[in-house]
Design a protein around this motif. Structure first.
Motif, short mmCIF file in Angstrom:
data_model
loop_
_atom_site.label_atom_id
_atom_site.label_comp_id
_atom_site.label_asym_id
_atom_site.label_seq_id
_atom_site.Cartn_x
_atom_site.Cartn_y
_atom_site.Cartn_z
N LYS A 83 0.84 -1.19 0.00
CA LYS A 83 0.00 0.00 0.00
C LYS A 83 0.88 1.24 0.00
CE LYS A 83 -4.31 -1.60 1.70
NZ LYS A 83 -5.55 -1.11 2.20
N PHE A 84 0.33 2.30 -0.56
CA PHE A 84 1.05 3.56 -0.70
C PHE A 84 0.21 4.69 -0.12
CE2 PHE A 84 2.29 0.76 -4.11
CZ PHE A 84 3.66 0.86 -4.13
N LEU A 134 2.25 11.10 11.15
CA LEU A 134 3.71 11.08 11.23
C LEU A 134 4.36 11.60 9.95
CD1 LEU A 134 4.23 7.58 12.90
CD2 LEU A 134 4.34 9.83 13.99
N ILE A 135 3.59 11.78 8.89
CA ILE A 135 4.16 12.19 7.60
C ILE A 135 4.41 13.68 7.60
CG2 ILE A 135 3.75 12.35 5.12
CD1 ILE A 135 2.18 9.74 5.38
N ILE A 144 3.86 2.58 2.41
CA ILE A 144 3.58 2.62 3.84
C ILE A 144 4.56 1.68 4.53
CG2 ILE A 144 1.88 2.12 5.63
CD1 ILE A 144 -0.28 2.84 3.57
N THR A 145 5.27 2.20 5.51
CA THR A 145 6.23 1.40 6.28
C THR A 145 5.93 1.58 7.77
OG1 THR A 145 7.81 3.20 6.47
CG2 THR A 145 8.02 1.79 4.54
N ASN A 146 6.62 0.85 8.60
CA ASN A 146 6.45 1.01 10.04
C ASN A 146 6.82 2.42 10.49
OD1 ASN A 146 5.53 -1.57 10.42
ND2 ASN A 146 7.54 -2.40 10.94
N LYS A 147 7.76 3.03 9.78
CA LYS A 147 8.24 4.36 10.13
C LYS A 147 7.18 5.44 9.86
CE LYS A 147 12.30 7.18 9.08
NZ LYS A 147 13.51 7.21 8.29
N ASN A 148 6.33 5.23 8.86
CA ASN A 148 5.29 6.22 8.53
C ASN A 148 3.91 5.56 8.50
OD1 ASN A 148 5.14 4.83 6.10
ND2 ASN A 148 5.87 6.51 4.85
#
Length: 95
Positions: free
Chosen positions: A5-6, A60-61, A51-55
């Protein structure tokens, strides 16, 4: 297997604002709409990072040099619709 997913992020490059519109596994419609706005002369762009764990949360973006604007995508779509309607009215049809 889960599809990748993006995030769908629209940017108003004139006002230096952005909005995270949502997420999707297929971003074609979103990017095509952005390209149509660009062809109409609007100073907009989009990014579709994975989409990653970081964002993993849209809160958080952050984009360097840009501030968040709620409702940005709807405002840009309205501007694009208005431009489209006005450009259609410019055609003279002779019978």
């Amino acid at each position: 297997m889960n599809p990748i997913k993006f995030w769908q992020i629209i940017k108003d490059d004139s006002k230096k604002t952005f909005e995270v519109c949502g997420q999707a596994s297929n971003t074609n419609a979103f990017t095509n709409k952005t390209y149509a706005m660009q062809k109409a002369g609007m100073n907009v762009s989009c990014v579709t990072p994975p989409i990653t764990n970081k964002n993993s949360s849209k809160d958080l973006i952050k984009l360097t040099g840009y501030t968040k604007e709620d409702g940005l995508y709807e405002r840009l779509l309205k501007e694009y619709r208005d431009w489209t309607i006005n450009s259609i009215g410019e055609f003279d049809i002779e019978e």
